[in-house]
Design an enzyme around this catalytic site. Structure first.
Site, PDB file in Angstrom:
ATOM      1  CG  ASP A   8      35.064  38.916  46.476  1.00 12.45           C
ATOM      2  OD1 ASP A   8      35.648  39.711  47.434  1.00 12.45           O
ATOM      3  OD2 ASP A   8      35.486  38.311  45.597  1.00 12.45           O
ATOM      4  CB  CYS A  65      35.377  41.010  43.782  1.00 10.49           C
ATOM      5  SG  CYS A  65      35.361  41.403  41.985  1.00 10.49           S
ATOM      6  N   GLY A  66      38.188  41.000  44.139  1.00 11.48           N
ATOM      7  CA  GLY A  66      39.409  40.836  44.150  1.00 11.48           C
ATOM      8  C   GLY A  66      40.139  41.876  42.733  1.00 11.48           C
ATOM      9  CB  THR A  67      39.943  41.788  39.281  1.00 14.40           C
ATOM     10  OG1 THR A  67      38.710  41.108  38.930  1.00 14.40           O
ATOM     11  CG2 THR A  67      40.914  40.389  39.670  1.00 14.40           C
ATOM     12  N   GLY A  68      37.563  43.529  40.630  1.00 11.08           N
ATOM     13  CA  GLY A  68      36.490  44.196  40.632  1.00 11.08           C
ATOM     14  C   GLY A  68      35.723  43.946  39.378  1.00 11.08           C
ATOM     15  N   GLY A  70      34.073  40.828  38.229  1.00  9.51           N
ATOM     16  CA  GLY A  70      33.022  40.088  38.345  1.00  9.51           C
ATOM     17  C   GLY A  70      31.990  40.790  39.050  1.00  9.51           C
TER      18      GLY A  70
END
Length: 171
Positions: A8, A65-68, A70
């Site tokens: 993302d 992504c940021g946290t992984g 999503g």
């Protein structure tokens, strides 16, 4: 090895670093986007990577992504994908050995670049060890996936992209 990678907008720079790292390691990389920091809808890129894997256009996939959470969840919605969200080397190794994981999910804001590179190396180099138990487990997991609703391409995201462009989603 041929690898698809996607992310993302939050971690584009990290994805770009990983592309360089993989190419320096001799891998062929298919960059499925996103390519800049303009806000985007991450499921598109999780799906693009996953489809590259299940159609055998690449051997493995990596989603970030940021946290992984999503983007990994999105990749797992594609039938035939087994994508663990990984934050350590042992999990990457076990996911490959026991589940024949084919897409790796990573949180770019959670996992440091050096550790991420080590996780990727282990994920790519660890072979699947087929046993009767692992075959049964994989068959059970794969049976949970629903079949496609007959929608092709990214148009399934049109509704959400329209909302995005209208400013309905904010950070």
């Amino acid at each position: 090895m041929k690898i698809a990678i996607g992310c993302d907008h939050i971690v584009t720079n990290i994805k770009d670093e990983m592309v360089q790292y993989l190419e320096a390691g001799g891998h062929e990389v298919i960059d499925c986007g996103t390519y800049d920091f303009e806000r985007t809808h991450y499921p598109i890129y999780g799906r693009r990577v996953a489809e590259q894997v299940v159609t055998n256009e690449v051997e493995r996939g990596i989603v970030i992504c940021g946290t992984g959470v999503g983007i990994t969840t999105s990749a797992n919605k594609v039938q035939g994908v087994r994508a663990p969200l990984v934050r350590d080397v042992t999990t990457a190794k076990m996911a490959r050995e026991q589940l024949d994981a084919n897409v790796l999910g990573i949180g770019g804001r959670i996992t440091g670049l050096g550790l991420m590179q080590e996780i990727v190396d282990v994920f790519l180099s660890t072979p699947y060890v087929e046993t009767e138990e692992s075959k049964q487990l994989i068959a059970s997991v794969d049976a949970l996936a629903s079949t496609s609703r007959g929608l092709d391409g990214d148009e399934i995201f049109d509704e959400f992209l329209e909302k995005w462009e209208a400013g309905c989603y904010v950070d």
